[in-house]
Design an enzyme around this catalytic site. Structure first.
Site, mmCIF file in Angstrom:
data_model
loop_
_atom_site.group_PDB
_atom_site.id
_atom_site.type_symbol
_atom_site.label_atom_id
_atom_site.label_comp_id
_atom_site.label_asym_id
_atom_site.label_seq_id
_atom_site.Cartn_x
_atom_site.Cartn_y
_atom_site.Cartn_z
ATOM 1 N N SER A 125 36.173 53.859 66.598
ATOM 2 C CA SER A 125 35.726 53.378 65.286
ATOM 3 C C SER A 125 35.270 51.921 65.300
ATOM 4 O O SER A 125 34.602 51.486 64.374
ATOM 5 C CB SER A 125 36.838 53.550 64.256
ATOM 6 O OG SER A 125 38.026 52.933 64.718
ATOM 7 N N ASP A 174 40.598 47.185 56.370
ATOM 8 C CA ASP A 174 41.455 48.271 55.876
ATOM 9 C C ASP A 174 42.826 48.291 56.554
ATOM 10 O O ASP A 174 43.533 49.282 56.490
ATOM 11 C CB ASP A 174 40.746 49.630 56.045
ATOM 12 C CG ASP A 174 40.431 49.945 57.509
ATOM 13 O OD1 ASP A 174 40.906 49.214 58.396
ATOM 14 O OD2 ASP A 174 39.712 50.931 57.761
ATOM 15 N N HIS A 203 40.867 47.988 60.852
ATOM 16 C CA HIS A 203 39.529 47.531 61.257
ATOM 17 C C HIS A 203 39.208 46.195 60.594
ATOM 18 O O HIS A 203 39.785 45.865 59.560
ATOM 19 C CB HIS A 203 38.482 48.572 60.854
ATOM 20 C CG HIS A 203 38.796 49.942 61.365
ATOM 21 N ND1 HIS A 203 39.384 50.913 60.591
ATOM 22 C CD2 HIS A 203 38.632 50.483 62.597
ATOM 23 C CE1 HIS A 203 39.558 52.005 61.328
ATOM 24 N NE2 HIS A 203 39.123 51.776 62.540
#
Ligand SMILES: *[C@@H]1O[C@H](CO)[C@@H](O)[C@H](O)[C@H]1NC(C)=O
Ligand SMILES: *[C@@H]1O[C@H](CO)[C@@H](O)[C@H](O)[C@H]1NC(C)=O
Ligand SMILES: *[C@@H]1O[C@H](CO)[C@@H](O)[C@H](O)[C@H]1NC(C)=O
Ligand SMILES: *[C@@H]1O[C@H](CO)[C@@H](O)[C@H](O)[C@H]1NC(C)=O
Length: 384
Positions: free
Chosen positions: A33, A341, A344
């Site tokens: 991610s 978040d 990240h």
């Protein structure tokens, strides 16, 4: 050589001109991610789509969710921009199969949730609730290899020539292998025993790529996970004062774990450089590029480096991040935060990291910036 031959091959010839001046004409990326530019996004139409499909993901730059796990652009986006390239195309977005033209432009195989080790490893270890989309580095390589086999065995284009002017980026990858075990409450001994397996896997895929003719590879390190709010929250009740670094509030033993992974990764890179001295293998020190921000956030205009911008409706954050969709609470100004978040980073933090990397800091050996275009404001348009 007649004119029709030249005209026919002109686009091909032009696309390689910059390499004459030492520039890169494309990027191929593998990872999770931290560098997914839209592969997981292709599951947004499936039942139970991941949170990244929803606002406020993407709110700052794209003004819509794009599958990037941030409010805006990622380090990979800034890197592509600096090289004068468009954002790296997610391979899942390529309909009707990957063509030679796609291959010339470069592709991104990174997918949110991806691990270095295969899914079966985590199933055997009894890790529950793995995301159904979890993808491994091995699968990403296989996807690449499939395209390679179908495109590069016939010529043109000659893939060796494409690879000569391509920048390959291997990661960051491995962070999720550790996340899944840490957040299942596994102890540090079990985690440490995982590190060699993870870095060996990364090294083996690098070697496969070199076999296929890849010449320039960047290999980013793990982030300082002891500074990530989801980790700080998870270990809050079991930690005492002396375990936190007074300079930055990060958990020291978790950062030491990241550094252990990074040391082992560098050992592997040293071995590969001895085997393949002609390959440019660049270690990218994400750990210290991020630590610089955590150690002096105000120098970079960040007010709350350990606070989370996007949380659930009661203000909490945990793993996997609850940001995205109904009931999300989002901060007013993500550019003041480092954490988007909890797991990240914000576009602001990614841009700071990318800027220092592009300047050649935190890259070993130093990344050549001679061909980078300094004026990024014109490049921004390409991303929209
Ligand atoms: C890559 O794909 C080719 C063709 O399918 C296959 O023969 C080869 O074993 C693959 N390489 C790896 C390392 O998996
Ligand atoms: C705090 O944690 C450290 C490291 O785990 C340990 O050595 C020390 O005994 C602990 N102190 C207290 C007061 O619990
Ligand atoms: C916050 O709400 C979520 C559900 O939205 C719940 O799972 C979580 O436990 C709550 N956290 C706290 C600290 O109350
Ligand atoms: C960058 O390019 C834009 C648009 O061409 C121009 O307006 C701006 O002055 C340039 N900035 C620098 C620092 O050269």
């Amino acid at each position: 050589m007649d004119l029709s031959f030249i005209l026919l091959h002109l686009p091909f010839l032009i696309s390689f001109l910059p390499s004459v001046f030492g520039c890169y004409t494309s990027i191929f990326n593998f990872g999770d991610s931290l560098s997914d530019t839209g592969n997981l996004y292709y599951t947004c139409s499936f039942p139970n789509p991941p949170n990244v499909c929803f606002f406020p993901y993407g709110e700052t730059f794209f003004h819509r969710p794009t599958g990037r796990f941030s409010d805006g652009r990622l380090v990979l986006d800034f890197l592509a921009m600096s090289l004068g390239l468009p954002p790296v195309q997610p391979y899942q977005g390529v309909e009707k199969g990957i063509t030679a033209e796609d291959f010339q432009k470069g592709l991104n195989f990174a997918v949110g949730g991806a691990t270095a080790l295969d899914l079966s490893f985590f199933e055997q270890r009894g890790i529950p609730n793995l995301p159904p989309t979890v993808d491994s580095l091995g699968n990403q390589f296989n996807s690449f290899n499939q395209s390679y086999s179908s495109i590069c065995t016939s010529s043109p284009p000659k893939c060796k020539d494409i690879f000569k002017s391509s920048l390959f980026i291997m990661g960051e990858i491995g962070g999720n292998d550790y996340n899944y075990l840490f957040f299942d409450g596994r102890n540090i001994e079990e985690l440490e025993s995982l590190v060699l397996l993870v870095v060996n896997k990364i090294a083996s895929v690098i070697l496969e790529l070199i076999e296929l003719g890849v010449e320039t590879l960047m290999v980013p390190s793990n982030l300082p996970i002891g500074c990530l709010p989801v980790y700080l929250e998870f270990y809050k009740t079991t930690s005492n004062e002396s375990q936190f670094d007074p300079q930055n509030g990060c958990l020291k033993w978790l950062n030491q774990f990241s550094e252990y992974h990074n040391q082992q990764l560098q050992e592997q890179l040293k071995r590969i450089r001895v085997l393949h001295p002609h390959v440019h293998l660049i270690y990218v020190d994400y750990f210290n590029a991020a630590m610089r921000i955590y150690n002096a956030p105000k120098d970079f205009g960040l007010v709350e480096p350990l606070q989370v911008c996007c949380v659930d409706k009661n203000g909490s954050y945990y793993f996997p991040p609850p940001c995205g969709g109904a009931g999300t609470i989002v901060c007013d100004d993500p550019s003041k935060y480092a954490s988007w978040d909890g797991l990240h980073l914000t576009e602001a933090a990614y841009e700071l990291m990318a800027t220092s990397i592009i300047n050649g800091e935190f890259t070993f050996p130093q990344f050549s910036i001679s061909c980078l275009q300094r004026n990024t404001s014109t490049q921004l348009l390409q991303l929209q």
